[in-house]
Motif scaffolding. Structure first.
Motif, PDB file in Angstrom:
ATOM      1  N   HIS A  54      -8.617 -14.944  11.190  1.00 37.70           N
ATOM      2  CA  HIS A  54      -8.810 -14.512   9.799  1.00 37.70           C
ATOM      3  C   HIS A  54      -8.061 -13.202   9.481  1.00 37.70           C
ATOM      4  CE1 HIS A  54     -12.440 -17.078  10.553  1.00 37.70           C
ATOM      5  NE2 HIS A  54     -12.012 -17.584   9.392  1.00 37.70           N
ATOM      6  N   LEU A  55      -7.610 -12.529  10.528  1.00 38.52           N
ATOM      7  CA  LEU A  55      -6.887 -11.263  10.330  1.00 38.52           C
ATOM      8  C   LEU A  55      -5.377 -11.437  10.481  1.00 38.52           C
ATOM      9  CD1 LEU A  55      -9.251  -8.795  12.273  1.00 38.52           C
ATOM     10  CD2 LEU A  55      -9.225  -9.314   9.824  1.00 38.52           C
ATOM     11  N   GLN A  56      -4.914 -12.677  10.479  1.00 35.97           N
ATOM     12  CA  GLN A  56      -3.468 -12.941  10.582  1.00 35.97           C
ATOM     13  C   GLN A  56      -2.832 -12.952   9.194  1.00 35.97           C
ATOM     14  OE1 GLN A  56      -2.278 -13.021  13.783  1.00 35.97           O
ATOM     15  NE2 GLN A  56      -4.439 -12.633  14.226  1.00 35.97           N
ATOM     16  N   THR A  57      -2.915 -11.789   8.536  1.00 37.33           N
ATOM     17  CA  THR A  57      -2.362 -11.626   7.186  1.00 37.33           C
ATOM     18  C   THR A  57      -1.361 -10.458   7.207  1.00 37.33           C
ATOM     19  OG1 THR A  57      -4.091 -10.077   6.515  1.00 37.33           O
ATOM     20  CG2 THR A  57      -4.530 -12.421   6.159  1.00 37.33           C
ATOM     21  N   PRO A  58      -0.520 -10.331   6.175  1.00 37.36           N
ATOM     22  CA  PRO A  58       0.463  -9.242   6.151  1.00 37.36           C
ATOM     23  C   PRO A  58      -0.139  -7.848   6.324  1.00 37.36           C
ATOM     24  CG  PRO A  58       1.009 -10.847   4.478  1.00 37.36           C
ATOM     25  CD  PRO A  58      -0.309 -11.277   5.054  1.00 37.36           C
ATOM     26  N   MET A  59      -1.278  -7.592   5.671  1.00 33.34           N
ATOM     27  CA  MET A  59      -1.900  -6.273   5.758  1.00 33.34           C
ATOM     28  C   MET A  59      -2.227  -5.913   7.199  1.00 33.34           C
ATOM     29  SD  MET A  59      -5.218  -4.715   3.749  1.00 33.34           S
ATOM     30  CE  MET A  59      -6.500  -5.579   4.655  1.00 33.34           C
ATOM     31  N   MET A 118       3.141  -0.994   4.102  1.00 29.83           N
ATOM     32  CA  MET A 118       1.740  -1.287   3.769  1.00 29.83           C
ATOM     33  C   MET A 118       1.473  -1.057   2.279  1.00 29.83           C
ATOM     34  SD  MET A 118      -0.096   0.345   7.152  1.00 29.83           S
ATOM     35  CE  MET A 118      -1.761  -0.275   6.925  1.00 29.83           C
ATOM     36  N   ALA A 119       2.139  -0.055   1.706  1.00 32.53           N
ATOM     37  CA  ALA A 119       1.993   0.203   0.261  1.00 32.53           C
ATOM     38  C   ALA A 119       2.578  -0.950  -0.546  1.00 32.53           C
ATOM     39  CB  ALA A 119       2.679   1.522  -0.107  1.00 32.53           C
ATOM     40  N   ILE A 120       3.719  -1.484  -0.103  1.00 32.58           N
ATOM     41  CA  ILE A 120       4.328  -2.648  -0.772  1.00 32.58           C
ATOM     42  C   ILE A 120       3.381  -3.835  -0.715  1.00 32.58           C
ATOM     43  CG2 ILE A 120       6.207  -4.349  -0.625  1.00 32.58           C
ATOM     44  CD1 ILE A 120       8.010  -2.060   0.383  1.00 32.58           C
ATOM     45  N   ASP A 121       2.773  -4.030   0.458  1.00 35.01           N
ATOM     46  CA  ASP A 121       1.817  -5.127   0.633  1.00 35.01           C
ATOM     47  C   ASP A 121       0.647  -5.002  -0.342  1.00 35.01           C
ATOM     48  OD1 ASP A 121       0.456  -7.345   2.247  1.00 35.01           O
ATOM     49  OD2 ASP A 121      -0.975  -5.688   2.446  1.00 35.01           O
ATOM     50  N   ARG A 122       0.094  -3.796  -0.485  1.00 30.68           N
ATOM     51  CA  ARG A 122      -1.030  -3.570  -1.403  1.00 30.68           C
ATOM     52  C   ARG A 122      -0.595  -3.783  -2.863  1.00 30.68           C
ATOM     53  NH1 ARG A 122      -4.858  -5.213  -0.228  1.00 30.68           N
ATOM     54  NH2 ARG A 122      -3.401  -6.363   1.061  1.00 30.68           N
ATOM     55  N   TYR A 123       0.635  -3.362  -3.191  1.00 29.45           N
ATOM     56  CA  TYR A 123       1.166  -3.544  -4.551  1.00 29.45           C
ATOM     57  C   TYR A 123       1.252  -5.030  -4.898  1.00 29.45           C
ATOM     58  CZ  TYR A 123       4.890  -4.482  -7.902  1.00 29.45           C
ATOM     59  OH  TYR A 123       5.620  -5.015  -8.937  1.00 29.45           O
ATOM     60  N   VAL A 124       1.817  -5.826  -4.001  1.00 30.15           N
ATOM     61  CA  VAL A 124       1.970  -7.267  -4.251  1.00 30.15           C
ATOM     62  C   VAL A 124       0.599  -7.930  -4.335  1.00 30.15           C
ATOM     63  CG1 VAL A 124       2.929  -9.440  -3.385  1.00 30.15           C
ATOM     64  CG2 VAL A 124       4.231  -7.330  -3.120  1.00 30.15           C
ATOM     65  N   ALA A 125      -0.326  -7.529  -3.432  1.00 25.72           N
ATOM     66  CA  ALA A 125      -1.668  -8.135  -3.398  1.00 25.72           C
ATOM     67  C   ALA A 125      -2.435  -7.884  -4.693  1.00 25.72           C
ATOM     68  CB  ALA A 125      -2.453  -7.592  -2.207  1.00 25.72           C
ATOM     69  N   ILE A 214       5.799   4.482  -1.594  1.00 26.67           N
ATOM     70  CA  ILE A 214       4.337   4.602  -1.668  1.00 26.67           C
ATOM     71  C   ILE A 214       3.912   5.078  -3.061  1.00 26.67           C
ATOM     72  CG2 ILE A 214       2.345   5.907  -0.800  1.00 26.67           C
ATOM     73  CD1 ILE A 214       3.858   5.932   1.967  1.00 26.67           C
ATOM     74  N   ILE A 215       4.580   6.104  -3.574  1.00 29.21           N
ATOM     75  CA  ILE A 215       4.245   6.667  -4.895  1.00 29.21           C
ATOM     76  C   ILE A 215       4.413   5.617  -5.990  1.00 29.21           C
ATOM     77  CG2 ILE A 215       4.955   8.341  -6.653  1.00 29.21           C
ATOM     78  CD1 ILE A 215       3.441   9.625  -4.360  1.00 29.21           C
ATOM     79  N   ILE A 216       5.573   4.929  -5.999  1.00 22.56           N
ATOM     80  CA  ILE A 216       5.850   3.912  -7.025  1.00 22.56           C
ATOM     81  C   ILE A 216       4.862   2.757  -6.928  1.00 22.56           C
ATOM     82  CG2 ILE A 216       7.540   2.198  -7.816  1.00 22.56           C
ATOM     83  CD1 ILE A 216       9.727   4.246  -6.905  1.00 22.56           C
ATOM     84  N   SER A 217       4.572   2.320  -5.694  1.00 23.62           N
ATOM     85  CA  SER A 217       3.624   1.213  -5.484  1.00 23.62           C
ATOM     86  C   SER A 217       2.251   1.554  -6.042  1.00 23.62           C
ATOM     87  CB  SER A 217       3.512   0.878  -3.986  1.00 23.62           C
ATOM     88  OG  SER A 217       4.727   0.378  -3.492  1.00 23.62           O
ATOM     89  N   TYR A 218       1.805   2.787  -5.763  1.00 27.82           N
ATOM     90  CA  TYR A 218       0.461   3.164  -6.213  1.00 27.82           C
ATOM     91  C   TYR A 218       0.401   3.475  -7.704  1.00 27.82           C
ATOM     92  CZ  TYR A 218      -1.903   2.711  -1.816  1.00 27.82           C
ATOM     93  OH  TYR A 218      -2.475   2.168  -0.692  1.00 27.82           O
ATOM     94  N   LEU A 219       1.478   3.903  -8.287  1.00 26.68           N
ATOM     95  CA  LEU A 219       1.508   4.067  -9.744  1.00 26.68           C
ATOM     96  C   LEU A 219       1.397   2.712 -10.436  1.00 26.68           C
ATOM     97  CD1 LEU A 219       4.255   6.821 -10.253  1.00 26.68           C
ATOM     98  CD2 LEU A 219       1.804   7.030 -10.721  1.00 26.68           C
ATOM     99  N   ARG A 220       2.105   1.712  -9.868  1.00 28.45           N
ATOM    100  CA  ARG A 220       2.016   0.346 -10.407  1.00 28.45           C
ATOM    101  C   ARG A 220       0.621  -0.236 -10.201  1.00 28.45           C
ATOM    102  NH1 ARG A 220       6.943  -2.280 -11.257  1.00 28.45           N
ATOM    103  NH2 ARG A 220       5.606  -3.851 -12.255  1.00 28.45           N
ATOM    104  N   ILE A 221       0.043   0.053  -9.045  1.00 30.71           N
ATOM    105  CA  ILE A 221      -1.321  -0.416  -8.755  1.00 30.71           C
ATOM    106  C   ILE A 221      -2.307   0.218  -9.736  1.00 30.71           C
ATOM    107  CG2 ILE A 221      -3.230  -0.210  -7.079  1.00 30.71           C
ATOM    108  CD1 ILE A 221      -1.069  -0.570  -4.861  1.00 30.71           C
ATOM    109  N   LEU A 222      -2.139   1.528  -9.978  1.00 25.68           N
ATOM    110  CA  LEU A 222      -3.039   2.248 -10.889  1.00 25.68           C
ATOM    111  C   LEU A 222      -2.998   1.663 -12.298  1.00 25.68           C
ATOM    112  CD1 LEU A 222      -4.954   4.693 -11.269  1.00 25.68           C
ATOM    113  CD2 LEU A 222      -2.933   6.056 -11.834  1.00 25.68           C
TER     114      LEU A 222
END
Length: 310
Positions: A54-59, A118-125, A214-222
């Motif tokens: 169950h933990l075989q994911t990109p994150m 990891m930031a890119i992964d969170r942005y896409v997710a 990381i900054i751009i990913s989290y701004l988009r996430i926000l």
């Protein structure tokens, strides 16, 4: 120790965190504890992810990579520190010092690039959830990991090559606990102008690339999360990023404190800040990610269950 007209000393002396004899054994106990906790914590994370389907994911692919890099990073630094705590000489051969400088730079930068991935992964997710599986494919994850390894290792090769061209003829005492780039530049009696220019141009661009990612990913996430109508939805989205943001703040906060200062202002406080980004971050990563992650907690529980059953 001082000498004249020698361009390549046979060895350096690592002054460490303290030169007082009464501090050596307590420091040895402290850092051997940090090292063992780092090894055990990160190995457990790797085994838990590897053993749970169950933990075989990109994150978790990137988290597993981060844990492996953290083990390598601390192993390059701490074992030599421990030897020096119990040794009178506290010496390191010139070739060993250059090798240590290379791998410290390499693994430190790999750490930042994996955090960027990891930031890119969170942005896409969060921002593109319906395309997550397609975008963050295994092939894409491997490609991001290859980039995270290739750029830092080539970057470090350049800086260590330039360091090797310098003339060291004033002192062989490094005022640090490892062969750190800025501490070694201070020993040179030849011009470090080219080294400093490369650090401020190529070096800054290589370091800033994952940080900006990381900054751009989290701004988009926000901006995406703020559009979610429910409070529960916002909390769930932010909770998946909380652990990553904690690690990023700790890592980049301490590293910025050290490297954004002029070369001539390098002090004992910088050595303490270096301990944070080279060791404490690596030690705390497993706790930060596991304490706030239900899936990883379950994976750790399954791993402990398997070990007990055997």
């Amino acid at each position: 120790m001082r000498w004249d007209n020698i361009s390549s000393p046979s060895e350096f002396i690592l002054l460490g965190l303290s030169s007082r004899p009464e501090d050596q054994k307590p420091l040895f106990v402290l850092f051997v504890t940090i090292y063992l906790v780092t090894l055990m914590g990160n190995l457990i994370i790797i085994l838990a992810i590897y053993s749970d389907i169950h933990l075989q994911t990109p994150m978790y692919f990137f988290l597993k990579s981060l844990s492996f890099v953290d083990i390598c990073y601390t192993t390059v630094i701490i074992p030599k520190m421990l030897i020096n705590f119990l040794s009178e000489a506290k010496t390191i051969l010139y070739s060993e010092c250059m090798t240590q400088a290379y791998f410290c730079l390499s693994f430190g930068n790999v750490d930042s690039y994996v955090l960027g991935a990891m930031a890119i992964d969170r942005y896409v997710a969060i921002c593109k959830p319906f395309h997550y599986i397609t975008i963050m494919s295994y092939k894409c994850c491997v490609l991001l990991l290859i980039i995270s390894l290739t750029i830092p290792f080539l970057h470090s090769l350049l800086h260590v090559h330039l360091l090797n061209q310098l003339t060291f003829c004033a002192s062989n005492i490094i005022h640090h606990f490892f062969c750190e780039l800025k501490a070694m530049l201070k020993l040179s009696c030849s011009s470090t102008y080219i080294n400093e220019i490369v650090i401020k141009t190529e070096g800054l661009s290589v370091v800033m690339a994952p940080f900006m990612c990381i900054i751009i990913s989290y701004l988009r996430i926000l901006t995406t999360v703020l559009k979610i109508p429910s409070t529960a939805g916002k909390y769930k989205a932010f909770s998946t990023c909380g652990s990553h943001l904690t690690v990023v703040s700790l890592f980049y906060g301490s590293i910025s404190y050290v490297y954004l200062q002029p070369l001539n202002s390098y002090t004992v406080k910088d050595r303490i800040a270096t301990v944070i980004y080279t060791m404490l971050t690596s030690m705390l990563n497993p706790f930060i990610y596991s304490l706030r992650n239900k899936d990883l907690k379950q994976g750790l529980g399954k791993l402990i269950g398997r070990i007990k059953s055997q």
